[in-house]
Design an enzyme around this catalytic site. Structure first.
Site, mmCIF file in Angstrom:
data_model
loop_
_atom_site.group_PDB
_atom_site.id
_atom_site.type_symbol
_atom_site.label_atom_id
_atom_site.label_comp_id
_atom_site.label_asym_id
_atom_site.label_seq_id
_atom_site.Cartn_x
_atom_site.Cartn_y
_atom_site.Cartn_z
ATOM 1 C CG HIS A 120 68.420 10.444 54.691
ATOM 2 N ND1 HIS A 120 68.190 11.260 55.754
ATOM 3 C CD2 HIS A 120 68.551 11.250 53.610
ATOM 4 C CE1 HIS A 120 68.176 12.530 55.335
ATOM 5 N NE2 HIS A 120 68.379 12.554 54.036
ATOM 6 C CG ASP A 123 69.069 8.775 58.354
ATOM 7 O OD1 ASP A 123 70.157 9.320 58.126
ATOM 8 O OD2 ASP A 123 67.973 9.173 57.910
#
Ligand code: XUL
Ligand code: CO
Length: 459
Positions: A120, A123
């Site tokens: 993501h 992240d």
């Protein structure tokens, strides 16, 4: 915060590249079943399984839960959280933490020997909620990931945007009652779709993290699902505009975080994709524990998607028999996964998809090498499942019996019913002229024993 720059440059220094030593080894940091180059049927294990490590559970999360603080040894976590408005996205500490996390992630994945990863936006880079700063930080970290991919040979299975952690998305992103939130989510997805394309990602995932509702008392369900479809059309249009040839995937989940998620299960997603003319553009990323939460077996969700041409990829994990929430354990059941692999092999494999370990360490698993043990167990479970499923299908033990079970439909009566040449009155007339048909056994227990035998013997 502690200075992430002071940590070891090699985070997993105590672990070497994980070897394949075969089923008889007692070595725990070794594969017993996963052997990347071993040929199973017409492909190698690596080509069948297409394993991916997920960035979020393995590197971004630190074991924090609603009852207590993080426990895992993630020295970068304080400077690089999924959402922390106190962070300055471009501060040296925030970026240094993200870089350290990225170095640890690539070191881990290279030593484990997986071909792919998934991420993501939040992240990979510091995430503050300030759009422009976050987009700049993401672009830098994505470029850096590209360099790491060139160095290690790692590839991107899929990218995705987190549209659920920031408080702005408390009432959904695409399904938000405020179009400003939709617009912000669209900006985020536009960036991550382009980043995924830059990194030669093979898929792009949209998990509808809060695309659902808490109560119908305040919800216009028709409007919200129209909005969700509009969002997906925007993504599909942009995919073609930029020449991204990967697959767009949505990920069914029945509930959590919302009480009711619109992408409930494979069948609900299929109906949605058909209604909104998206069925030729979007496939499914099926997660094992999401299937369980929806009240289905994993193999049902795979079989349903495959039967309707929308099987895309798998988030390989496991639930817990007694817990009704998304526990995201690593796969442990060879039997459950064999049943799923049978459907995947019947469908001809996963195409651009793969097996992504959307799974996390238990909070007390705090040793650095626990992450290796978790992935080794998951990969060996899936490799054994592949061997067993291949053996089942190659033997014809199930499919021959299944063909035999439906043989009547290949005869005159079956064909005439299906091609419409017999209507209801014609069938009534016929009933008076033929003997009562005799039921035959479904043979379930025998078939279960056959599958068990293939699991025992698959070597
Ligand atoms: C949440 C979940 C997500 C998606 C990606 O249940 O599975 O991690 O896979 O957003
Ligand atoms: Co998932």
């Amino acid at each position: 915060m502690s200075n992430p720059l002071s940590a070891d440059s090699s985070f997993f220094a105590e672990v070497d590249t994980i070897p394949h030593l075969g089923p008889d080894t007692d070595e725990t940091l070794a594969f017993r079943w996963y052997d990347a180059d071993r040929v199973v049927g017409d492909k190698t294990m690596a080509e069948h399984l297409r394993f991916a490590v997920c960035y979020w559970h393995s590197f971004a999360a630190n074991g924090l839960d609603i009852f207590g603080a993080g426990t895992l040894d993630r020295p970068w976590a304080e400077g690089s959280a999924t959402y922390d408005p106190s962070l300055d996205a471009t501060s040296p500490d925030g970026m240094a933490a993200a870089e350290m996390k990225q170095d640890a992630a690539f070191e881990f994945m290279a030593k484990l020997g997986v071909p792919y990863f998934c991420f993501h936006d939040v992240d990979m880079a510091p995430f503050t909620g300030d759009y422009a700063a976050d987009a700049r930080a993401l672009a830098q970290m994505v470029d850096r990931a590209g360099e790491k991919m060139d160095e290690t040979g790692l590839k991107l299975l899929w990218g995705t945007a987190n549209l659920f952690s920031h408080p702005r998305y408390l009432s959904g992103a695409a399904t938000n009652p405020d179009p400003e939130m939709f617009a912000r989510a669209a900006a985020q997805v536009c960036d991550v779709l382009e980043a995924t394309h830059r990194l030669d990602g093979e898929n792009y995932v949209l998990w509808g993290g809060r695309e659902g509702y808490e109560t119908l008392l305040n919800t216009d369900l028709t409007r919200e699902t129209d909005q969700l479809a509009r969002f997906m059309h925007l993504v599909v249009e942009h995919k073609h505009r930029i020449g991204f040839t990967g697959t767009i995937l949505i990920e069914p989940k029945p509930f959590e975080p919302t009480k009711h998620q619109y992408d409930y299960d494979s069948a609900t997603c299929h109906a949605f994709l058909q209604k909104y003319d998206l069925v030729d553009e979007i496939k499914l990323n099926i997660e094992v524990n999401h299937a369980t939460l929806a009240g289905h077996d994993f193999n049902h969700e795979v079989a349903y998607a495959a039967a309707n041409g929308i099987l895309g990829s798998i988030d390989a994990n496991a639930g817990d028999d007694r817990l009704g929430w998304d526990v995201d354990r690593f796969p442990v059941s060879v039997e459950q996964m064999t049943l799923g692999m049978i459907e995947i092999l019947r469908a001809g494999g996963l195409g651009t998809g793969g097996l992504n370990f959307d799974a996390k360490l238990r909070r007390p698993s705090i040793a650095r090498d626990d992450l290796f043990h978790a992935h080794i167990g998951g990969m060996d479970t899936m490799a054994r499942a592949l061997l067993a499923a291949h053996s089942v299908l190659e033997s014809g033990d199930l499919d021959d019996r299944r063909t035999e079970r439906y043989a009547g439909w290949e005869g005159d009566l079956g064909r005439q019913i299906m091609d419409g040449s017999l209507d209801l009155p014609a069938l009534r007339e016929r009933a008076a002229t033929v003997d009562d048909p005799a039921p035959v056994s479904g043979r379930q227990e025998m078939l279960e024993n056959i599958v068990a035998r293939h699991i025992e013997r698959a070597m």
